[in-house]
Design a protein around this motif. Sequence first.
Motif, PDB file in Angstrom:
ATOM      1  N   ALA A   2     -27.527  37.110  24.875  1.00 32.56           N
ATOM      2  CA  ALA A   2     -28.901  37.549  25.081  1.00 32.56           C
ATOM      3  C   ALA A   2     -29.072  38.118  26.484  1.00 32.56           C
ATOM      4  O   ALA A   2     -28.390  37.718  27.419  1.00 32.56           O
ATOM      5  CB  ALA A   2     -29.850  36.381  24.865  1.00 32.56           C
ATOM      6  N   TRP A   6     -35.801  36.258  31.410  1.00 32.09           N
ATOM      7  CA  TRP A   6     -35.538  34.841  31.203  1.00 32.09           C
ATOM      8  C   TRP A   6     -36.759  34.027  31.574  1.00 32.09           C
ATOM      9  O   TRP A   6     -37.542  34.413  32.431  1.00 32.09           O
ATOM     10  CB  TRP A   6     -34.342  34.393  32.050  1.00 32.09           C
ATOM     11  CG  TRP A   6     -33.116  35.140  31.671  1.00 32.09           C
ATOM     12  CD1 TRP A   6     -32.579  36.207  32.318  1.00 32.09           C
ATOM     13  CD2 TRP A   6     -32.287  34.905  30.533  1.00 32.09           C
ATOM     14  NE1 TRP A   6     -31.464  36.651  31.648  1.00 32.09           N
ATOM     15  CE2 TRP A   6     -31.267  35.868  30.553  1.00 32.09           C
ATOM     16  CE3 TRP A   6     -32.313  33.982  29.503  1.00 32.09           C
ATOM     17  CZ2 TRP A   6     -30.280  35.924  29.578  1.00 32.09           C
ATOM     18  CZ3 TRP A   6     -31.334  34.037  28.534  1.00 32.09           C
ATOM     19  CH2 TRP A   6     -30.323  34.996  28.583  1.00 32.09           C
ATOM     20  N   TYR A   7     -36.901  32.884  30.915  1.00 37.51           N
ATOM     21  CA  TYR A   7     -38.034  31.993  31.128  1.00 37.51           C
ATOM     22  C   TYR A   7     -37.534  30.564  31.253  1.00 37.51           C
ATOM     23  O   TYR A   7     -36.491  30.221  30.708  1.00 37.51           O
ATOM     24  CB  TYR A   7     -39.005  32.069  29.942  1.00 37.51           C
ATOM     25  CG  TYR A   7     -39.550  33.448  29.719  1.00 37.51           C
ATOM     26  CD1 TYR A   7     -40.751  33.817  30.290  1.00 37.51           C
ATOM     27  CD2 TYR A   7     -38.854  34.374  28.956  1.00 37.51           C
ATOM     28  CE1 TYR A   7     -41.257  35.101  30.101  1.00 37.51           C
ATOM     29  CE2 TYR A   7     -39.355  35.653  28.760  1.00 37.51           C
ATOM     30  CZ  TYR A   7     -40.547  36.006  29.334  1.00 37.51           C
ATOM     31  OH  TYR A   7     -41.043  37.267  29.149  1.00 37.51           O
ATOM     32  N   CYS A   9     -38.570  26.905  30.111  1.00 34.37           N
ATOM     33  CA  CYS A   9     -39.450  26.186  29.202  1.00 34.37           C
ATOM     34  C   CYS A   9     -39.785  24.819  29.795  1.00 34.37           C
ATOM     35  O   CYS A   9     -38.896  23.993  30.024  1.00 34.37           O
ATOM     36  CB  CYS A   9     -38.782  26.025  27.839  1.00 34.37           C
ATOM     37  SG  CYS A   9     -39.784  25.056  26.679  1.00 34.37           S
ATOM     38  N   GLU A  16     -34.724  29.937  28.580  1.00 31.22           N
ATOM     39  CA  GLU A  16     -34.831  30.613  27.294  1.00 31.22           C
ATOM     40  C   GLU A  16     -34.953  32.114  27.509  1.00 31.22           C
ATOM     41  O   GLU A  16     -35.377  32.561  28.567  1.00 31.22           O
ATOM     42  CB  GLU A  16     -36.083  30.150  26.542  1.00 31.22           C
ATOM     43  CG  GLU A  16     -36.133  28.670  26.304  1.00 31.22           C
ATOM     44  CD  GLU A  16     -37.409  28.242  25.614  1.00 31.22           C
ATOM     45  OE1 GLU A  16     -38.422  28.979  25.688  1.00 31.22           O
ATOM     46  OE2 GLU A  16     -37.399  27.166  24.998  1.00 31.22           O
ATOM     47  N   ASP A  17     -34.623  32.868  26.469  1.00 35.89           N
ATOM     48  CA  ASP A  17     -34.857  34.304  26.515  1.00 35.89           C
ATOM     49  C   ASP A  17     -36.245  34.574  25.954  1.00 35.89           C
ATOM     50  O   ASP A  17     -37.016  33.653  25.682  1.00 35.89           O
ATOM     51  CB  ASP A  17     -33.766  35.081  25.778  1.00 35.89           C
ATOM     52  CG  ASP A  17     -33.692  34.756  24.291  1.00 35.89           C
ATOM     53  OD1 ASP A  17     -34.643  34.169  23.738  1.00 35.89           O
ATOM     54  OD2 ASP A  17     -32.672  35.089  23.684  1.00 35.89           O
ATOM     55  N   ARG A  18     -36.557  35.835  25.734  1.00 36.80           N
ATOM     56  CA  ARG A  18     -37.910  36.214  25.305  1.00 36.80           C
ATOM     57  C   ARG A  18     -38.308  35.622  23.959  1.00 36.80           C
ATOM     58  O   ARG A  18     -39.484  35.544  23.632  1.00 36.80           O
ATOM     59  CB  ARG A  18     -38.061  37.728  25.295  1.00 36.80           C
ATOM     60  CG  ARG A  18     -37.279  38.396  24.181  1.00 36.80           C
ATOM     61  CD  ARG A  18     -37.462  39.904  24.162  1.00 36.80           C
ATOM     62  NE  ARG A  18     -36.575  40.480  25.156  1.00 36.80           N
ATOM     63  CZ  ARG A  18     -36.944  41.400  26.025  1.00 36.80           C
ATOM     64  NH1 ARG A  18     -38.139  41.881  26.020  1.00 36.80           N
ATOM     65  NH2 ARG A  18     -36.081  41.852  26.897  1.00 36.80           N
ATOM     66  N   ASP A  19     -37.355  35.186  23.160  1.00 38.70           N
ATOM     67  CA  ASP A  19     -37.655  34.636  21.835  1.00 38.70           C
ATOM     68  C   ASP A  19     -37.828  33.120  21.843  1.00 38.70           C
ATOM     69  O   ASP A  19     -37.827  32.497  20.794  1.00 38.70           O
ATOM     70  CB  ASP A  19     -36.538  35.018  20.854  1.00 38.70           C
ATOM     71  CG  ASP A  19     -36.436  36.515  20.669  1.00 38.70           C
ATOM     72  OD1 ASP A  19     -37.491  37.188  20.687  1.00 38.70           O
ATOM     73  OD2 ASP A  19     -35.310  37.020  20.526  1.00 38.70           O
ATOM     74  N   GLY A  20     -37.993  32.535  23.022  1.00 38.22           N
ATOM     75  CA  GLY A  20     -38.124  31.090  23.138  1.00 38.22           C
ATOM     76  C   GLY A  20     -39.522  30.605  22.784  1.00 38.22           C
ATOM     77  O   GLY A  20     -40.234  31.213  21.979  1.00 38.22           O
ATOM     78  N   CYS A  21     -39.910  29.530  23.396  1.00 34.33           N
ATOM     79  CA  CYS A  21     -41.203  28.889  23.130  1.00 34.33           C
ATOM     80  C   CYS A  21     -42.372  29.787  23.509  1.00 34.33           C
ATOM     81  O   CYS A  21     -42.204  30.798  24.189  1.00 34.33           O
ATOM     82  CB  CYS A  21     -41.287  27.578  23.899  1.00 34.33           C
ATOM     83  SG  CYS A  21     -40.207  26.299  23.252  1.00 34.33           S
ATOM     84  N   GLU A  23     -45.682  31.182  25.376  1.00 32.29           N
ATOM     85  CA  GLU A  23     -45.895  31.400  26.807  1.00 32.29           C
ATOM     86  C   GLU A  23     -46.550  30.210  27.499  1.00 32.29           C
ATOM     87  O   GLU A  23     -46.282  29.946  28.666  1.00 32.29           O
ATOM     88  CB  GLU A  23     -46.749  32.657  27.039  1.00 32.29           C
ATOM     89  CG  GLU A  23     -45.988  33.939  26.868  1.00 32.29           C
ATOM     90  CD  GLU A  23     -45.950  34.420  25.421  1.00 32.29           C
ATOM     91  OE1 GLU A  23     -46.688  33.865  24.569  1.00 32.29           O
ATOM     92  OE2 GLU A  23     -45.172  35.335  25.147  1.00 32.29           O
TER      93      GLU A  23
END
Length: 63
Positions: A2, A6-7, A9, A16-21, A23
């Motif tokens: 991926a 990046w985020y 959580c 996580e990447d953009r498809d994570g939990c 916002e």
Amino acid sequence: MAEGPWYFCLKHRTVEDRDGCAERHRLGPFDTREEAQAALQTVAERNEQADAADRAWERDGER
């Protein structure tokens, strides 16, 4: 593999990447996984800087 952004959580304490939990559960976006991993440290440092600026402003306003 991926790619970013990046985020960090807050719910799962993971990067996580953009498809994570959702916002509401995360900090970011960050350009790299490493920056996301250090998100809580970054927040703490920025809070300390803001608190120091507030203290200085309050002190200077009392003159």
